[in-house]
Design an enzyme around this catalytic site. Structure first.
Site, PDB file in Angstrom:
ATOM      1  N   GLU A  61      -5.152  -8.558   1.082  1.00  0.00           N
ATOM      2  CA  GLU A  61      -5.763  -8.217   2.370  1.00  0.00           C
ATOM      3  C   GLU A  61      -7.260  -8.007   2.183  1.00  0.00           C
ATOM      4  O   GLU A  61      -7.686  -7.379   1.211  1.00  0.00           O
ATOM      5  CB  GLU A  61      -5.208  -6.913   2.974  1.00  0.00           C
ATOM      6  CG  GLU A  61      -3.843  -7.034   3.584  1.00  0.00           C
ATOM      7  CD  GLU A  61      -3.375  -5.728   4.221  1.00  0.00           C
ATOM      8  OE1 GLU A  61      -4.219  -4.946   4.702  1.00  0.00           O
ATOM      9  OE2 GLU A  61      -2.153  -5.513   4.218  1.00  0.00           O
ATOM     10  N   GLU A  93       0.797  -1.230   0.000  1.00  0.00           N
ATOM     11  CA  GLU A  93       0.000   0.000   0.000  1.00  0.00           C
ATOM     12  C   GLU A  93       0.829   1.281   0.000  1.00  0.00           C
ATOM     13  O   GLU A  93       0.782   2.063   0.969  1.00  0.00           O
ATOM     14  CB  GLU A  93      -0.951   0.002   1.207  1.00  0.00           C
ATOM     15  CG  GLU A  93      -1.904  -1.169   1.230  1.00  0.00           C
ATOM     16  CD  GLU A  93      -2.986  -1.044   2.306  1.00  0.00           C
ATOM     17  OE1 GLU A  93      -2.912  -0.106   3.114  1.00  0.00           O
ATOM     18  OE2 GLU A  93      -3.911  -1.867   2.300  1.00  0.00           O
TER      19      GLU A  93
HETATM   20  C1  GBH Z   1      -4.329  -1.981   5.668  1.00  0.00           C
HETATM   21  O1  GBH Z   1      -4.467  -0.620   5.467  1.00  0.00           O
HETATM   22  C2  GBH Z   1      -2.930  -2.256   6.152  1.00  0.00           C
HETATM   23  O2  GBH Z   1      -2.135  -2.827   5.141  1.00  0.00           O
HETATM   24  C3  GBH Z   1      -2.880  -3.067   7.407  1.00  0.00           C
HETATM   25  O3  GBH Z   1      -1.598  -2.974   7.959  1.00  0.00           O
HETATM   26  C4  GBH Z   1      -3.964  -2.616   8.358  1.00  0.00           C
HETATM   27  O4  GBH Z   1      -3.852  -3.211   9.612  1.00  0.00           O
HETATM   28  C5  GBH Z   1      -5.282  -2.943   7.725  1.00  0.00           C
HETATM   29  O5  GBH Z   1      -5.389  -2.388   6.457  1.00  0.00           O
HETATM   30  C6  GBH Z   1      -6.491  -2.491   8.527  1.00  0.00           C
HETATM   31  O6  GBH Z   1      -6.532  -1.112   8.625  1.00  0.00           O
HETATM   32  O7  GBH Z   1     -10.248   6.118   5.503  1.00  0.00           O
HETATM   33  O8  GBH Z   1     -12.611   5.842   5.923  1.00  0.00           O
HETATM   34  O9  GBH Z   1     -11.865   6.688   3.807  1.00  0.00           O
HETATM   35  C7  GBH Z   1      -5.712  -0.210   5.009  1.00  0.00           C
HETATM   36  C8  GBH Z   1      -5.767   1.297   4.932  1.00  0.00           C
HETATM   37  C9  GBH Z   1      -8.157   1.412   4.846  1.00  0.00           C
HETATM   38  C10 GBH Z   1      -6.774   3.200   4.010  1.00  0.00           C
HETATM   39  C11 GBH Z   1      -9.345   2.018   4.183  1.00  0.00           C
HETATM   40  C12 GBH Z   1      -7.977   3.787   3.316  1.00  0.00           C
HETATM   41  C13 GBH Z   1     -10.334   4.019   3.361  1.00  0.00           C
HETATM   42  C14 GBH Z   1     -11.487   4.203   4.306  1.00  0.00           C
HETATM   43  N1  GBH Z   1      -6.919   1.768   4.201  1.00  0.00           N
HETATM   44  N2  GBH Z   1      -9.184   3.449   4.038  1.00  0.00           N
HETATM   45  S1  GBH Z   1     -11.568   5.837   4.921  1.00  0.00           S
END
Ligand code: GBH
Length: 469
Positions: free
Chosen positions: A370, A165
């Site tokens: 994921e 990511e």
């Molecule tokens: C992942 O990130 C990571 O790779 C992992 O380490 C982490 O533990 C896991 O997900 C859970 O968070 O911000 O409300 O607009 C995910 C990160 C999640 C970033 C969704 C963008 C969009 C929703 N992403 N997010 S919002």
């Protein structure tokens, strides 16, 4: 009709080094940007940090047994850069490399295929002090690090991922500042995005040079399933802008060897992109053996130019936008159910993304690297966690994966986030993504109902029903 998945499908769980290992000062490991960030007051929920986390560094063998006992045939983990190369420069540290070598061996002994991610957000602090991802030098350092890990583990690990990511590293790390290193500079975020792309390209070259031909190299993105709130030209333009900054800024250079022209225009008042040097795009445009997709929730956007107040993307409470040049775009909570993160539950977003990359990355197999959900799971008196919400979430998303395969997507595997409850970055330990419950004071691991449900899927390749409560 029950959903059957293709034979040979990889059924895995996923973790990352910083979220589970602990042992932050052992065997020569130095601080990463996440150690610094989480020990800075006000940066994480309750001041939580990952000094101990789930103590995986000391419980490796026990955890491998746990993974194998679930019934899965794959496991995705990441390497802590500062454990292997403490200053971000020079030769690898044997003790650090040995930990991952033993981890891979123990997994293989139990029939679990390891998938190694080189970078899941934990940059050595020394490299941040020298400019971090805003500096081109960091991309070169990453390629050296990739070569060191490949030399040490290339004889046993077949599945390699460069970055996890890069959007989060660049735009949450240097834009909104809700992730380490916590900088809030729009231009720095764009520079970081380019240097992460360059790191992927140079890292892939270093991996190819050091790994046997059977090794597979991939990149994990968190593409946004972005939807305009209405079909008005302004909302369509908002969606186009977010698509450029969330998706195409990473996928275009890797898949096509170019940056999107509209992104240059959207960000023209911030930067002329002179940090993209001749030859960079060719270096980034390396063949991929698979593309990793991390998916949790879709995004609904509109043109918010006339709205009041600061724009938030929902990820933390920063007043700084992670969307350089498109700060006016508003994000909306779709109707319907959400997980504990406040992220709306919508499996069609995953189906859409799988179909999108089926056409944008023809011939490149896809992996869901994921997918999963946080819920406030509490063990009952019998110690059992009945996480039916999580099972419903998983069932919905796995049905969408199955549908995408039926529609022609070449999906080779699914990695559930996460193996166990762990350090959920700025949210700390309060958010639990695991299918295995962790009681932090005792570090006791207890598989939740979802772990048994997922194990049945992994063993049979047939999607089980959601159990009746
Ligand atoms: C992942 O990130 C990571 O790779 C992992 O380490 C982490 O533990 C896991 O997900 C859970 O968070 O911000 O409300 O607009 C995910 C990160 C999640 C970033 C969704 C963008 C969009 C929703 N992403 N997010 S919002």
């Amino acid at each position: 009709m029950s959903a059957h998945f293709p034979p040979g499908f990889l059924w895995g769980t996923a973790t990352s080094a910083h979220q589970i290992e602990g042992a932050v000062r052992e065997d020569g490991r130095t601080p990463s940007i996440w150690d610094t960030f989480s020990h800075t007051p006000g940066k994480t929920e309750g001041g939580d940090h990952a000094d101990i986390a789930t103590d995986h560094y000391h419980r490796r063998t026990e955890d491998v047994r746990l993974i194998a006992d679930l019934g899965v045939n794959a496991y995705r983990f990441s390497v802590s850069w500062s454990r292997v190369q403490p200053t971000g420069r020079g030769p690898g540290v044997q003790r650090g490399l040995d930990f991952y070598r033993l981890l891979a061996d123990e997994l293989l002994e139990r029939g679990v295929q390891p998938m190694l991610t080189l970078y899941h957000w934990d940059l050595p602090q020394e490299l941040e002090d020298a400019g971090g991802w805003t500096s081109r030098e960091t991309s070169l350092r990453f390629a050296e690090y990739a070569g060191i890990v490949a030399e040490a583990l290339g004889d046993r690990v077949e599945l390699w991922t460069t970055l996890n990511e890069p959007w989060c590293s660049a735009f949450l790390g240097y834009g909104s500042g809700v992730h380490a290193p916590g900088r809030t500079e729009p231009v720095a975020a764009l520079r970081a995005a380019h240097h992460l792309n360059l790191a992927h390209g140079l890292g892939t070259q270093a991996l190819r040079a050091a790994l046997p031909p059977r090794a597979q190299v991939s990149l994990c993105l968190n593409p946004s399933a972005v939807r305009p709130r209405t079909r008005s030209p302004r909302d369509l333009d908002a969606a186009r802008r977010i698509d450029a900054l969330a998706n195409r800024v990473f996928s275009d250079p890797v898949l096509k060897g170019s940056y999107p022209q509209d992104l240059f225009e959207d960000t023209a008042r911030l930067t002329d992109w002179a940090f993209v040097e001749p030859g960079d795009l060719a270096a980034i445009n390396q063949p991929l053996d698979s593309l990793g997709i991390n998916y949790y929730t879709p995004a609904v956007v509109s043109d918010g130019s006339d709205d009041e107040g600061p724009r938030r993307d929902g990820h933390g409470a920063s007043d700084h936008s992670p969307w350089p040049g498109s700060e006016h775009v508003a994000f909306h909570q779709p109707p319907g159910e959400q997980t504990e993160m406040g992220w709306s539950i919508d499996p069609t977003g995953l189906h859409d993304l799988l179909m999108r990359y089926t056409s944008e990355a023809p011939g490149i197999p896809l992996m869901i690297t994921e997918n999963g959900a946080a819920y406030p799971d509490k063990p009952g008196d019998d110690g059992v966690v009945e996480d039916m919400d999580r099972i419903r979430y998983l069932h919905g998303h796995l049905s969408a994966v199955h549908r995408a395969i039926a529609d022609g997507a070449d999906v080779r595997g699914y990695f559930l986030w996460s193996l166990m409850d762990n350090f959920e970055w700025a949210y700390g330990y309060g958010k639990r993504f695991g299918i295995v419950h962790v009681d932090y004071p005792t570090q006791t691991r207890t598989p939740k109902a979802s772990a048994h449900w997922y194990g049945e899927l992994a063993r049979t390749g047939v999607l089980p029903e959601v159990p009746a409560v």
